[in-house]
Design an enzyme around this catalytic site. Structure first.
Site, mmCIF file in Angstrom:
data_model
loop_
_atom_site.group_PDB
_atom_site.id
_atom_site.type_symbol
_atom_site.label_atom_id
_atom_site.label_comp_id
_atom_site.label_asym_id
_atom_site.label_seq_id
_atom_site.Cartn_x
_atom_site.Cartn_y
_atom_site.Cartn_z
ATOM 1 N N SER A 190 -9.687 -13.960 -31.268
ATOM 2 C CA SER A 190 -10.563 -15.141 -31.187
ATOM 3 C C SER A 190 -11.720 -14.856 -30.225
ATOM 4 O O SER A 190 -12.448 -13.881 -30.423
ATOM 5 C CB SER A 190 -9.702 -16.348 -30.780
ATOM 6 O OG SER A 190 -10.484 -17.469 -30.450
ATOM 7 N N ASP A 288 -8.767 -18.833 -42.235
ATOM 8 C CA ASP A 288 -9.591 -19.100 -41.056
ATOM 9 C C ASP A 288 -10.956 -19.576 -41.537
ATOM 10 O O ASP A 288 -11.625 -18.857 -42.293
ATOM 11 C CB ASP A 288 -9.716 -17.821 -40.219
ATOM 12 C CG ASP A 288 -10.343 -18.065 -38.855
ATOM 13 O OD1 ASP A 288 -10.989 -19.131 -38.659
ATOM 14 O OD2 ASP A 288 -10.189 -17.187 -37.981
#
Lengths: 391, 387
Positions: A190, A288
């Site tokens: 991330s 995602d």
């Protein structure tokens, strides 16, 4: 585009195991409590809710850890994870920084995730992940406790990453026996993946060699709303609104998401053509919502002639690498261990392939990469640059 | 906002311990069984949830999310003004948040009617390898109340034990100082017993554990006459550096002493500092740099460092002196160093310090003079002897 107040809980339930769903939903709700609409962050509550673990100099499952203060001015701490040797069951304080003994020891500098605002190097989920990386790659892992947003905006996280890189590179006890140099990899998930990219950029003209970048669901973005963002908004734990909040918290005030920190191959990015950038392993989860930006990143690297391997995990959501209860986890861990190979093996491979050069088979860099991974295990996972798959 | 955690803790610096693990008496059989049922993957992430309760916790999370979306006003209230219980106990944390909502929200039912069989079935579509576990509906408020009571009991006992530990540590230290080692030893045993009732991973338990170790080393060294410096010189140097970095006390003592020295040396061109225990010389770089920046330029600085002779043939005093000399050279301060090796301070006589009549002398003594007080009533103390 999903309505912002629509609650879509059913789809994500179907693709993750129950305990993963509980973990990530818990994060989602807790994080929502922490993000205030005015852009401030409830740090006090965040630190209370974050599950943290102390370092442990007593080996557990062959790994021990200790914390070091790397920069006093910014109170920058790193947690170092080392494999325990069989002879000493309990390293004493003089042995924490004992020189590594193997010919080649990879040192992985790890940047935890949390969208620049959450988590720490001593968060339980990241402590667990780093311990796994030690065993997997026979590496020393250095987890950086970088300063977080919104209290510390761009470029604080990158500055801390750069400080940690310089510190690691200058530790004599981390030098591999073979060439008395530190064999450095940058890794992160991330926001940590975003930091790894930018620290690698800073290293380019510095003379510090970064051998490889490992980016797990790296956090990138841009002003434009991409197709994946619209299609997946709110469906798999993450909404566009929260992504926007975190960028507003990290980027300098007044900047938009085409700032080069957020969008490195966007209108304000730096060209990497002709630059010696480390080879990259980029993992993208099929559920995602920011995958279009991650795929654009991979594309940007390829167009600049850089070595990059994409692992596209179709059925994976964010955070799939936190619990070892799914296939994506094991596939990715496998690929990471192959990515962090010893330099000796790479050199041998190059010599081997080099001797086949006259046959003209190895001119195409993409083919070289896939042949490389065929050689060691025969497992190829959704590689974008193999001609059959089009993006 | 009130924060409430069942382990004695520095805020956020360690994971909360589950309530069942803090009992020192044997937990009832039901609790032991419950402990084995904990989902170990979530435990690795710092959360204690029983596998049998996973589904229930998941449903509650869903309800909480729905409630948060449906009543945003209540939600911002939740964020700023609520009691948060131990976050590791995920089930009760979620329940406590749910109970904060004013009206019971409409929520997806945990049971739905199967249209084909007309029976209630669990509303659950998670991918799971386990077959459906039987749902157990429990009254939320009863559960929460009993959990509250559990948390209260643990904290009171831990707090009590923590306070008693502190008092006992002080008393034991006083016994050691008086030389009453038998009484001190009995205190040690009591304190080790108390340690089992507090969390020793962090907080007062951790600090007390270290002090108990140190006191027992002191006690058994006093009785047996062994060396207090068990570790190697190298190890002790590392420990000393860590201590210097981590604690402010020594740094502050050095800072204040240097300040006093600087003021006393104002206007003098030949100055001499006598350090009663050089240790690793960590006090002096700051003084050298301050003298270098002094208006009017630095004086000629002489430093006499007293310290014990090195056991392994190295001349550690000289090495430290060389390092300080190198630093002084780099900032253009004329500097001279002398090392005086002596195992006891009282063996050092004034003539050994070679004080020049024309120079100003500062004597620096950080925590040395108390050692000159007599510890054995048979011998006269060096201070009494007037040396």
């Amino acid at each position: 585009m999903a309505r912002s107040n629509e609650v879509n809980l059913n789809e994500c339930k179907m693709v993750v195991p129950l305990n993963t769903w509980v973990l990530i939903s818990n994060f989602k709700l807790a994080y929502k409590l922490l993000r205030r609409p005015d852009g401030t962050f409830n740090r006090h509550l965040a630190e209370f809710l974050d599950r943290k673990v102390p370092a442990n100099a007593n080996p557990v499952d062959g790994v021990f850890s200790f914390d070091v203060l790397v920069d006093r001015g910014t109170s920058l701490l790193c947690r170092i994870y080392r494999p325990a040797t069989a002879e000493e069951p309990q390293p004493n304080v003089a042995e924490l920084e004992k020189p590594v003994t193997a010919e080649v020891v990879p040192v992985i500098i790890f940047f935890h995730g949390g969208s620049f605002a959450h988590s720490s190097a001593n968060s339980a989920i990241y402590d667990t992940l780093c311990q796994r990386l030690v065993g997997l790659c026979k590496a020393v892992v250095v987890s950086v406790n970088y300063r977080r947003a919104p209290e510390n905006r761009y470029p604080c996280a990158y500055d801390d990453g750069w400080t940690a890189l310089k510190w690691v590179n200058s530790r004599p006890w981390l030098q591999s026996q073979k060439d008395s140099k530190v064999h450095i990899y940058l890794a992160g998930d991330s926001s940590g993946g975003n930091i790894a990219h930018h620290v690698a950029l800073r290293a380019i003209d510095s003379g510090i060699d970064v051998l490889g970048n490992i980016l797990l669901n790296p956090m990138f973005g841009g002003q434009e709303r991409t197709e994946s963002e619209q299609r997946l908004d709110g469906k798999y734990f993450v909404t566009l609104r929260d992504r926007d909040w975190y960028w507003r918290a990290y980027l300098p005030e007044g900047e938009d998401r085409d700032h080069h920190a957020c969008n490195p191959f966007g209108p304000n990015g730096r060209s990497l053509e002709g630059i010696k950038f480390p080879k990259s392993l980029v993992v993208v989860a099929g559920f995602d919502l920011i995958q279009d930006w991650q795929l654009a990143y991979v594309d940007g690297l390829k167009k600049a002639g850089q070595e990059v391997k994409l692992l596209y995990m179709e059925q994976a959501t964010i955070g799939f690498y936190l619990l070892p209860n799914n296939n994506h986890f094991h596939t990715v861990m496998d690929e990471i261990s192959k990515f962090v190979v010893s330099l000796i093996t790479v050199i041998l491979m190059l010599v081997l392939f080099g001797s086949l050069y006259p046959f003209g088979m190895w001119l195409d860099q993409d083919v070289f990469w896939s042949a490389f991974s065929c050689m060691d295990s025969g497992v190829i996972v959704h590689e974008a640059h193999v001609p059959v798959r089009a993006f | 906002m009130v924060l409430y955690d069942d382990s004695a803790t520095l805020a956020g610096s360690c994971s909360g311990s589950g309530s069942s693990s803090s009992f020192s008496s044997k937990p009832p059989p039901m609790q032991q069984q419950q402990q084995q049922d904990i989902d170990d993957l979530l435990a690795g992430a710092g959360y204690k949830v029983r596998s049998s309760e996973l589904r229930k916790v998941a449903h509650r999370l869903e309800r909480l999310e729905t409630a948060m979306v449906n009543s945003p006003a209540d939600f911002s209230q939740l964020a700023s003004d609520t009691i948060h219980y131990n976050p590791s106990d995920l089930a009760s944390w979620v329940d406590s948040l749910l109970s904060e909502f004013a009206e019971p929200p409409t929520y997806p039912s945990e049971f739905i009617m199967d249209p084909v069989t007309n029976q209630t079935v669990a509303n659950d579509v998670w991918t799971t390898t386990n077959p459906n576990m039987p749902q157990v509906h429990q009254n939320i408020s009863y559960e929460q109340q009993s959990l509250n009571n559990q948390l209260t009991v643990v904290t009171a006992m831990e707090e009590d034990s923590g306070i008693r530990l502190v008092h006992m540590l002080m008393t034991c230290a006083e016994c050691v100082q008086r030389g009453d080692f038998s009484l001190a030893t009995s205190f040690l045993k009591d304190m080790q017993g108390l340690l089992t009732r507090v969390n020793t991973v962090c907080g007062i338990g951790k600090v007390a554990g270290h002090f108990i170790d140190a006191l027992s080393r002191r006690i058994f060294q006093g009785i047996g006459g062994g060396s207090i410096n068990g570790g190697s010189a190298f190890e002790n140097e590392i420990l000393y550096h860590h201590f210097y970095e981590a604690c402010p006390y020594l740094k502050f003592a050095h800072f204040t002493a240097n300040q006093a020295i600087l003021e006393a040396f104002d206007g003098h061109d030949c100055v001499h500092v006598v350090d009663f225990n050089l240790m690793h010389g960590l006090q002096w770089p700051a003084l050298i740099q301050a003298l270098a920046l002094r208006p009017g330029g630095p004086p000629l600085l002489r430093l006499t460092g007293i310290g014990p002779p090195s056991p392994d043939g190295r001349d550690s005093l000289r090495e430290i002196g060389l390092r300080l000399a190198e630093l002084a050279r780099s900032v253009n301060v004329r500097f001279a160093f002398r090392g005086v090796a002596a195992s006891r301070l009282e063996d050092v006589k004034p003539w050994m310090l070679q004080v020049n009549p024309k120079e100003s002398v500062a004597v620096n003594s950080i925590m040395q003079l108390h050692r000159l007080l007599g510890s054995d009533s048979n011998l006269n103390s060096p201070i009494e002897n007037g040396s």
